[in-house]
Design a protein around this motif. Structure first.
Motif, mmCIF file in Angstrom:
data_model
loop_
_atom_site.group_PDB
_atom_site.id
_atom_site.type_symbol
_atom_site.label_atom_id
_atom_site.label_comp_id
_atom_site.label_asym_id
_atom_site.label_seq_id
_atom_site.Cartn_x
_atom_site.Cartn_y
_atom_site.Cartn_z
ATOM 1 N N ASP A 73 0.836 -1.206 0.000
ATOM 2 C CA ASP A 73 0.000 0.000 0.000
ATOM 3 C C ASP A 73 0.875 1.261 0.000
ATOM 4 O OD1 ASP A 73 -2.125 1.741 0.299
ATOM 5 O OD2 ASP A 73 -2.166 1.533 2.483
ATOM 6 N N LEU A 74 0.573 2.192 -0.885
ATOM 7 C CA LEU A 74 1.348 3.440 -0.952
ATOM 8 C C LEU A 74 0.557 4.633 -0.416
ATOM 9 C CD1 LEU A 74 2.803 3.143 -4.610
ATOM 10 C CD2 LEU A 74 3.841 2.335 -2.482
ATOM 11 N N SER A 75 -0.704 4.391 -0.062
ATOM 12 C CA SER A 75 -1.607 5.531 0.167
ATOM 13 C C SER A 75 -1.249 6.356 1.407
ATOM 14 C CB SER A 75 -3.057 5.052 0.255
ATOM 15 O OG SER A 75 -3.185 4.162 1.335
ATOM 16 N N GLY A 76 -0.447 5.785 2.340
ATOM 17 C CA GLY A 76 -0.108 6.549 3.549
ATOM 18 C C GLY A 76 1.224 7.276 3.460
ATOM 19 N N LEU A 77 1.854 7.274 2.304
ATOM 20 C CA LEU A 77 3.203 7.846 2.211
ATOM 21 C C LEU A 77 3.185 9.375 2.343
ATOM 22 C CD1 LEU A 77 4.741 5.641 -0.631
ATOM 23 C CD2 LEU A 77 5.195 5.543 1.819
ATOM 24 N N PRO A 78 4.231 9.940 2.945
ATOM 25 C CA PRO A 78 4.274 11.388 3.188
ATOM 26 C C PRO A 78 4.674 12.161 1.928
ATOM 27 C CG PRO A 78 6.271 10.367 4.025
ATOM 28 C CD PRO A 78 5.431 9.256 3.483
ATOM 29 N N THR A 79 3.764 12.250 0.998
ATOM 30 C CA THR A 79 4.016 12.952 -0.259
ATOM 31 C C THR A 79 2.683 13.437 -0.809
ATOM 32 O OG1 THR A 79 4.714 12.644 -2.570
ATOM 33 C CG2 THR A 79 3.964 10.678 -1.421
ATOM 34 N N ARG A 80 2.745 14.423 -1.699
ATOM 35 C CA ARG A 80 1.527 14.879 -2.371
ATOM 36 C C ARG A 80 1.018 13.826 -3.349
ATOM 37 N NH1 ARG A 80 -0.304 20.295 -2.467
ATOM 38 N NH2 ARG A 80 1.524 21.080 -1.398
ATOM 39 N N TYR A 81 1.867 12.874 -3.720
ATOM 40 C CA TYR A 81 1.521 11.873 -4.746
ATOM 41 C C TYR A 81 1.677 10.449 -4.196
ATOM 42 C CZ TYR A 81 2.355 16.183 -7.206
ATOM 43 O OH TYR A 81 2.325 17.502 -7.580
ATOM 44 N N PRO A 82 0.826 10.035 -3.247
ATOM 45 C CA PRO A 82 0.997 8.720 -2.619
ATOM 46 C C PRO A 82 0.371 7.604 -3.457
ATOM 47 C CG PRO A 82 -0.798 9.895 -1.563
ATOM 48 C CD PRO A 82 -0.306 10.776 -2.674
ATOM 49 N N PHE A 83 0.856 7.431 -4.667
ATOM 50 C CA PHE A 83 0.307 6.386 -5.541
ATOM 51 C C PHE A 83 1.308 6.040 -6.633
ATOM 52 C CE2 PHE A 83 -1.403 10.604 -6.731
ATOM 53 C CZ PHE A 83 -0.861 10.756 -7.995
ATOM 54 N N LEU A 84 1.043 4.911 -7.295
ATOM 55 C CA LEU A 84 1.788 4.545 -8.501
ATOM 56 C C LEU A 84 1.027 5.138 -9.671
ATOM 57 C CD1 LEU A 84 3.855 2.642 -10.047
ATOM 58 C CD2 LEU A 84 2.010 0.960 -10.056
ATOM 59 N N LEU A 85 1.678 5.912 -10.513
ATOM 60 C CA LEU A 85 1.000 6.432 -11.700
ATOM 61 C C LEU A 85 1.248 5.445 -12.838
ATOM 62 C CD1 LEU A 85 -0.650 8.963 -12.674
ATOM 63 C CD2 LEU A 85 1.467 9.628 -13.846
ATOM 64 N N VAL A 86 0.176 4.747 -13.237
ATOM 65 C CA VAL A 86 0.300 3.768 -14.317
ATOM 66 C C VAL A 86 0.364 4.525 -15.648
ATOM 67 C CG1 VAL A 86 -0.793 1.828 -15.488
ATOM 68 C CG2 VAL A 86 -0.934 2.031 -13.002
ATOM 69 N N ILE A 87 1.508 4.450 -16.299
ATOM 70 C CA ILE A 87 1.713 5.108 -17.604
ATOM 71 C C ILE A 87 2.882 4.386 -18.267
ATOM 72 C CG2 ILE A 87 3.045 6.948 -16.436
ATOM 73 C CD1 ILE A 87 2.313 8.804 -18.777
ATOM 74 N N VAL A 88 2.684 3.918 -19.491
ATOM 75 C CA VAL A 88 3.726 3.074 -20.077
ATOM 76 C C VAL A 88 4.905 3.926 -20.577
ATOM 77 C CG1 VAL A 88 2.197 1.165 -20.658
ATOM 78 C CG2 VAL A 88 2.606 2.974 -22.349
ATOM 79 N N GLN A 89 6.053 3.261 -20.655
ATOM 80 C CA GLN A 89 7.317 3.942 -20.958
ATOM 81 C C GLN A 89 7.272 4.695 -22.287
ATOM 82 O OE1 GLN A 89 10.679 1.531 -20.088
ATOM 83 N NE2 GLN A 89 12.086 2.706 -21.353
ATOM 84 N N ARG A 90 6.602 4.119 -23.270
ATOM 85 C CA ARG A 90 6.501 4.770 -24.587
ATOM 86 C C ARG A 90 5.927 6.180 -24.429
ATOM 87 N NH1 ARG A 90 1.906 4.076 -27.085
ATOM 88 N NH2 ARG A 90 1.496 2.147 -25.940
ATOM 89 N N ARG A 91 4.906 6.304 -23.593
ATOM 90 C CA ARG A 91 4.291 7.618 -23.363
ATOM 91 C C ARG A 91 5.224 8.533 -22.560
ATOM 92 N NH1 ARG A 91 -1.369 7.809 -24.005
ATOM 93 N NH2 ARG A 91 -2.213 5.813 -24.661
ATOM 94 N N ILE A 92 5.897 7.938 -21.562
ATOM 95 C CA ILE A 92 6.828 8.731 -20.743
ATOM 96 C C ILE A 92 7.914 9.331 -21.646
ATOM 97 C CG2 ILE A 92 8.606 8.576 -18.929
ATOM 98 C CD1 ILE A 92 6.869 6.324 -17.656
ATOM 99 N N GLU A 93 8.450 8.495 -22.541
ATOM 100 C CA GLU A 93 9.514 8.974 -23.435
ATOM 101 C C GLU A 93 8.989 10.062 -24.370
ATOM 102 O OE1 GLU A 93 11.738 5.853 -25.366
ATOM 103 O OE2 GLU A 93 11.963 4.742 -23.498
ATOM 104 N N ARG A 94 7.763 9.881 -24.852
ATOM 105 C CA ARG A 94 7.204 10.893 -25.767
ATOM 106 C C ARG A 94 7.081 12.245 -25.059
ATOM 107 N NH1 ARG A 94 2.242 12.068 -26.070
ATOM 108 N NH2 ARG A 94 1.317 10.037 -25.622
ATOM 109 N N LEU A 95 6.580 12.217 -23.826
ATOM 110 C CA LEU A 95 6.411 13.473 -23.079
ATOM 111 C C LEU A 95 7.761 14.107 -22.733
ATOM 112 C CD1 LEU A 95 3.441 12.422 -20.752
ATOM 113 C CD2 LEU A 95 3.363 13.943 -22.746
ATOM 114 N N LEU A 96 8.732 13.271 -22.371
ATOM 115 C CA LEU A 96 10.062 13.812 -22.047
ATOM 116 C C LEU A 96 10.720 14.395 -23.294
ATOM 117 C CD1 LEU A 96 11.512 11.077 -19.634
ATOM 118 C CD2 LEU A 96 10.886 13.421 -19.017
ATOM 119 N N GLU A 97 10.545 13.701 -24.425
ATOM 120 C CA GLU A 97 11.180 14.199 -25.655
ATOM 121 C C GLU A 97 10.554 15.532 -26.075
ATOM 122 O OE1 GLU A 97 12.090 11.345 -28.689
ATOM 123 O OE2 GLU A 97 12.292 12.899 -30.226
#
Ligand SMILES: Cc1cc2nc3c(=O)[nH]c(=O)nc-3n(C[C@H](O)[C@H](O)[C@H](O)COP(=O)(O)OP(=O)(O)OC[C@H]3O[C@@H](n4cnc5c(N)ncnc54)[C@H](O)[C@@H]3O)c2cc1C
Length: 470
Positions: A80-104
């Protein structure tokens, strides 16, 4: 002559290029692939990576394309990640192809030059030795004495002051620079496929262990599923081709069904081989991402670790290139990130052991599963897997917070400069820092959001802290 050449336009290389450009450094990325990859590969971004993107004002398009999940897995056990001390306490499901496109897209917006369809084949120091490059020319290029590096590519030589190998697990830069890559061999091979299923399981994310092995069916995006399977005692030699029928046959043996799979988009394999570069810096040659560490994808840490390598290295390399810091600052990149990589290798080895077949491991999983169900253990493991607990000796990351003027702390890191909070006067002449008032405590925060100084350390320590980081 280039200031910095990055080999590889994967997530690590693109993130590093963005960081360098943000700091005003001219950068050339050389990428073997003529087109961005269509392979889905990694499936998600962890909280610390989301924070890092937020700290550069890059997060919104990722949040728009991804899907938050409140938990992830450790050796297939729920975490479970929901109690973590961060504004984003979750796994963001997004595939690498999309991550690379946005970074590029972001890299191009910042003015990064990306030369595609060009492969790096050699390194040599400058001045070039007469005649053909000797077998250890690359190692000589990487030595501290070399002032420049000539990068041989399929499109001709490129001369650069610094070279960063972000060229993946089989890194040519690492090999040519003569950097050792010790570690442990594979104990298992998993086959994976992005396929369509006529008869999908009810769960969106199904992970199961059977007496014959482990399998998972993961719904990253609409229209297709990622199927992953490993079989007790089965390793597949590197040179053996693997196809859709191999995946289907193994899944039927392990899961008892093929879920009606058809229309494969991508079939591949991975192992739990775990290796780490002995040095992340060798003179003017540096390594980051998979080029510096490979391990099993258990816990989804590879891409995340690479992004965070780039985030640690970028601002340091920019300061050195611009002549604002001594070269020794680059050694802190190895000192800070090598232990992080070593810990990832260690926890993925532990996850491999916990996924091995047999009654003894079945019993161990029951106990580990019980422990992981307690809040303290969940927090400990989740902080480690997500990188939120990383501390660089000088201090941990400073969490985001809302400020009295309606802004957030992370927004003030978007320029890539250090933040000096609530310190009056000019602490060190010529230091490029963002001054922040009304924070409530006196702090110096590095460009990567880690603590560099706090009031209790005394004003003299502030000057000492400011010198290497800004
Ligand atoms: C099935 C699977 C699932 C995964 N899931 C996750 C996950 O959920 N989360 C996670 O964090 N990680 C995950 N990973 C790991 C992740 O995919 C890698 O860690 C990540 O791709 C590393 O990024 P990188 O930029 O360092 O290297 P790469 O992505 O390998 O990029 C290297 C680039 O360099 C280029 N290149 C190589 N050699 C040369 C050369 N000689 N000249 C020019 N260019 C060259 C390549 O073409 C490539 O584009 C997963 C991996 C697999 C296999």
């Amino acid at each position: 002559m280039e200031d910095v050449v990055i080999v590889g336009a994967g997530p690590t290389g693109l993130m590093l290029a963005c960081e360098l450009r943000l700091a005003g450094v001219d950068v050339l990325v050389i990428e073997r692939l003529a087109e961005p990859t269509r392979e889905s590969r990694a499936g998600g971004l962890h909280p610390r990576s989301l924070e890092v993107l937020d700290q550069r004002g890059m997060l919104d398009p990722f949040l728009a394309e991804g899907r938050p999940l409140p938990g992830t897995r450790f050796a297939g056990l729920p975490l479970d990640l929901s109690g973590l001390p961060t504004r984003y306490p979750f796994l963001l499901v997004i595939v690498q192809r999309r991550i690379e496109r946005l970074l590029e897209a972001r890299a191009r917006e910042l003015g990064v030059r990306i030369r595609r369809g060009v492969e790096v084949t050699g390194l040599r120091p400058r001045p070039a030795s007469a005649g053909a490059a000797s077998p250890d020319a690359g190692a000589a290029a990487a030595s501290a004495a070399a002032e420049r590096v000539v990068v041989e590519t399929t499109a001709g030589p490129v001369e650069t002051r610094y070279l960063v190998g972000c060229d993946g697990g089989r890194s040519v830069v690492r090999r040519l620079a003569g950097i050792d890559f010790p570690g442990t061999p594979a104990t298992t091979t998993s086959i994976l496929g992005d396929v369509e299923l006529a008869d999908p399981p009810a769960e969106h994310f199904l992970l199961q262990r059977t007496p014959r092995g482990n399998f998972s069916v993961l719904g990253f995006e609409e229209g297709w599923r990622r199927v992953i399977v490993d079989e007790a005692g089965a390793t597949v030699a590197d040179w053996m081709a693997i196809g859709f029928e191999d995946l289907r046959a193994m899944l039927i043996r392990v899961a008892g069904t093929d879920f009606g799979m058809h229309s494969p988009r991508w079939i591949s394999r991975f192992t739990d081989v775990a290796r780490q570069a002995a040095r992340y810096r060798c003179g003017r040659v540096l390594l980051a991402g998979d080029a510096a560490h490979v391990h099993s994808p258990a816990g989804g840490q590879g891409l995340n670790t690479g992004l965070q390598d780039a985030f640690n290295l970028g601002w340091k390399l920019a300061l050195v290139v611009r002549g604002s810091a001594d070269e020794e600052l680059l050694d802190t990149y190895h000192e800070e990130r090598h232990p992080v990589g070593a810990r990832v290798l260690s926890n993925t080895r532990a996850q491999s052991a916990l996924s091995a077949p047999g009654a003894h491991v079945d019993a161990l999983r029951v106990h580990v599963g019980d422990m992981l169900a307690t809040p303290d253990a969940t927090r400990e493991i989740a902080m480690m897997i997500t990188g939120l607990d990383i501390s660089y000796g000088l201090g941990p990351r400073v969490p985001d917070r809302d400020l009295p003027d309606g802004t957030r702390l992370f927004e003030h890191l978007r320029t890539g400069r250090p933040i000096l909070a609530d310190v009056s006067g000019e602490p060190v002449d010529g230091c490029l820092v963002s001054q922040l008032k009304g924070f409530g405590e006196q702090l110096l925060i590095r460009p990567d959001g880690h603590l560099a100084w706090k009031e209790s350390l005394g004003r003299e320590a502030l000057s000492t802290a400011l010198r290497p980081w800004c």
